[in-house]
Design an enzyme around this catalytic site. Structure first.
Site, short mmCIF file in Angstrom:
data_model
loop_
_atom_site.label_atom_id
_atom_site.label_comp_id
_atom_site.label_asym_id
_atom_site.label_seq_id
_atom_site.Cartn_x
_atom_site.Cartn_y
_atom_site.Cartn_z
CB CYS A 1 35.80 37.38 38.15
SG CYS A 1 37.08 38.59 37.82
N1 LIG Z 1 39.68 40.53 34.85
C1 LIG Z 1 38.57 40.99 35.38
O1 LIG Z 1 37.54 41.09 34.71
C2 LIG Z 1 38.52 41.41 36.83
C3 LIG Z 1 37.44 42.18 37.29
C4 LIG Z 1 37.42 42.56 38.63
C5 LIG Z 1 38.44 42.17 39.48
N2 LIG Z 1 39.47 41.39 39.02
C6 LIG Z 1 40.54 41.04 39.94
O2 LIG Z 1 41.67 41.87 39.69
C7 LIG Z 1 42.88 41.14 39.90
C8 LIG Z 1 43.74 41.18 38.65
O3 LIG Z 1 43.04 40.52 37.63
P1 LIG Z 1 43.52 40.61 36.10
O4 LIG Z 1 42.46 39.92 35.30
O5 LIG Z 1 43.89 42.01 35.77
O6 LIG Z 1 44.85 39.70 36.17
P2 LIG Z 1 45.98 39.51 35.06
O7 LIG Z 1 46.54 38.18 35.29
O8 LIG Z 1 45.45 39.90 33.72
O9 LIG Z 1 47.08 40.62 35.45
C9 LIG Z 1 47.91 40.57 36.56
C10 LIG Z 1 49.22 41.23 36.22
O10 LIG Z 1 50.02 41.35 37.39
C11 LIG Z 1 51.37 41.16 37.03
N3 LIG Z 1 52.17 40.88 38.24
C12 LIG Z 1 52.30 39.73 38.93
N4 LIG Z 1 53.14 39.90 39.97
C13 LIG Z 1 53.54 41.18 39.95
C14 LIG Z 1 54.40 41.97 40.77
N5 LIG Z 1 55.02 41.44 41.84
N6 LIG Z 1 54.59 43.25 40.44
C15 LIG Z 1 53.98 43.80 39.38
N7 LIG Z 1 53.14 43.11 38.56
C16 LIG Z 1 52.92 41.82 38.85
C17 LIG Z 1 51.31 40.03 36.03
O11 LIG Z 1 52.47 39.94 35.26
C18 LIG Z 1 50.07 40.44 35.21
O12 LIG Z 1 50.42 41.26 34.13
C19 LIG Z 1 42.47 39.74 40.34
O13 LIG Z 1 42.42 39.71 41.74
C20 LIG Z 1 41.06 39.61 39.78
O14 LIG Z 1 40.27 38.71 40.51
C21 LIG Z 1 39.54 41.02 37.70
#
Ligand SMILES: NC(=O)c1ccc[n+]([C@@H]2O[C@H](COP(=O)([O-])OP(=O)(O)OC[C@H]3O[C@@H](n4cnc5c(N)ncnc54)[C@H](O)[C@@H]3O)[C@@H](O)[C@H]2O)c1
Length: 430
Positions: free
Chosen positions: A265
């Site tokens: 992030c």
């Molecule tokens: N990881 C954190 O600590 C955190 C905290 C707050 C906000 N965020 C935000 O949340 C969002 C997600 O982060 P994350 O860490 O969970 O990402 P991640 O990469 O762990 O997970 C994303 C998931 O989305 C799936 N995906 C991609 N395209 C897709 C589609 N068309 N349909 C369905 N699934 C699909 C991927 O296969 C993956 O499993 C980002 O914008 C990030 O900035 C993350």
């Protein structure tokens, strides 16, 4: 409430499990069939404290399941949260390709059903929900926003490692909505969570998330700047920050000096807002320096090691902690990457260990050696570098390994050692 979540990563899974624990019926959607299978067999595709037990219980109770079929998931639910990744492009700007593809899928899926709410939970730059997601869904569904569906923005503030705890006990819930119907529905979802709710527009909700992350990243780089000054003045930065953090206007959090911030992030979000500011004609110099200092900071560990042991060429350096922080297997933007790269460039022989993140790290650095335990990484090592402060690193008997130096990037060891033990900002060596 029947809720679907697009994206079964850190945020999607934690949000899904939280909602299911609150009594809602949850369907997770992902494009990766292996992730879907794992979830349905009650196993978590990510490492997060408490996740495996809770997930398997909720799967058995039928409160949560996963699918690759977005249409089926949307059809059977009243609201869909979007939690797909929003990575950086090479120039630092946000890459909305997953948001785009999921918005198209959503549009197609809601074409054949009644009113549906689409909530963006992914971190997206201001204007994305209303100016990007909404028009795609309108086009693909043939429906008008406000009538056939609505969009909202609900940023996520969880911290990996304590994600379930954060998700159940947030400091606040921000709801960026366009109409009362969406607000009422979101309030109902969060009804059983005891936290203040701030209702605003989707664009302001998006900016709140970037501002919070930029501020926290700035606090860390600020602490590192002070640490680097303290090193020159012979002052212990942690003692300084203890006194500084007692001021209620400042708070004691995020003042830990060390090897810098990583994770999925802070680096990407600060880069995205810097890029957006520039696109809009403003040069955000403060935030640019926050990022630049963060690139230099892990290399300070190498500098300190050289001050103690001299040239690192041929030295055996054990790097403990590869994840960007303890209690996670996430290595995205981990400061272990520039550190290991820098050590390789110096000709050091790197042997690394992490309790959970080694498989992920091996994909990026297959050329270094990996150890089965911290102790075996330290056996015959000349220098130990601690990059993530996992609890198990705190109780190691470091003096028993004949190390020439320990460079502690996270104030992991808080006791006197015979081995030279140097922290960034400990003020003992310049
Ligand atoms: N990881 C954190 O600590 C955190 C905290 C707050 C906000 N965020 C935000 O949340 C969002 C997600 O982060 P994350 O860490 O969970 O990402 P991640 O990469 O762990 O997970 C994303 C998931 O989305 C799936 N995906 C991609 N395209 C897709 C589609 N068309 N349909 C369905 N699934 C699909 C991927 O296969 C993956 O499993 C980002 O914008 C990030 O900035 C993350």
């Amino acid at each position: 409430m029947r809720i679907s979540i697009a994206g079964t990563g850190y945020v999607g899974l934690v949000t899904g499990v939280t909602f299911a624990s609150l009594g809602h019926d949850v369907i997770l959607v992902d494009v990766i069939p292996e992730k879907v299978e794992m979830v349905n067999s009650g196993k978590s595709p990510i490492y997060e404290k408490g996740m495996d037990d809770l997930l398997s219980k909720l799967v058995k109770e039928g409160k949560i399941r996963a699918t690759t079929d977005m249409k089926e998931a949307v059809k059977g639910t009243d609201v869909t949260f979007i939690a797909v990744g929003t990575p950086s492009r090479d120039d630092g700007s946000i890459d909305l390709r997953y948001i785009e593809s999921v918005s198209r899928d959503m549009g197609k899926a809601i074409a054949e059903k009644g009113w549906h709410l689409i909530v963006v939970k992914s971190t997206v730059v201001p204007g994305t929900t209303e100016g990007f997601v909404l028009p795609i869904v309108e086009k693909e569904s043939g429906k008008k926003a406000g009538e056939g569906f609505s969009v909202a923005m609900n940023p996520e503030f969880l911290r990996e490692g304590v994600a379930l705890e954060d998700s159940m006990n947030p400091d606040r819930i921000v709801l960026g909505v366009l109409d009362e119907r969406s607000e009422d529905l979101l309030r109902e979802i969060y009804e059983r969570i005891d936290a203040p709710i701030l209702v605003t527009t989707p664009t302001t909700a998006e900016m709140i998330k970037y501002t919070a992350n930029s501020f926290l990243a700035t606090k860390i780089s600020f602490a590192n700047e002070i640490a680097n000054i303290c090193d020159r003045l012979g002052i212990e930065v942690y003692d300084v920050m203890e006194g500084v953090g007692m001021d209620h206007r400042i708070s004691p959090y995020f003042l830990n000096a060390g090897a810098g911030f990583g994770g999925s992030c802070f680096p990407k979000d600060v880069k995205a807002i810097v890029s957006l500011a520039k696109e809009n004609g403003y040069e955000p110099e403060l935030l640019e320096e926050v990022l630049e200092l963060n690139e230099r900071q892990p290399l300070r560990m190498i500098e300190l090691a050289e001050k103690v042991v001299g040239d690192l060429n041929g030295k055996k350096v054990s790097v403990l902690g590869l994840a960007f922080k303890p209690d996670t297997d996430d290595i995205r933007e981990s400061r272990a990457m520039p550190l290991v790269k820098g050590l390789i460039e110096k000709g050091a022989q790197v042997i690394a260990y992490d309790p959970k993140a080694m498989d992920n790290f091996k994909q990026v650095f297959p050329e270094i050696e990996y150890a089965e335990s911290a102790e075996s990484a330290l056996k015959d090592a000349d220098v130990c570098m601690i990059q993530a402060d996992w609890d198990e690193f705190k109780s190691i008997d470091y003096d028993s390994f004949g190390l020439e130096a320990i460079i502690d990037g996270r104030r992991t060891i808080d006791r006197k050692l015979k081995t030279p033990h140097i922290r960034i900002g400990s003020g003992v060596i310049v």
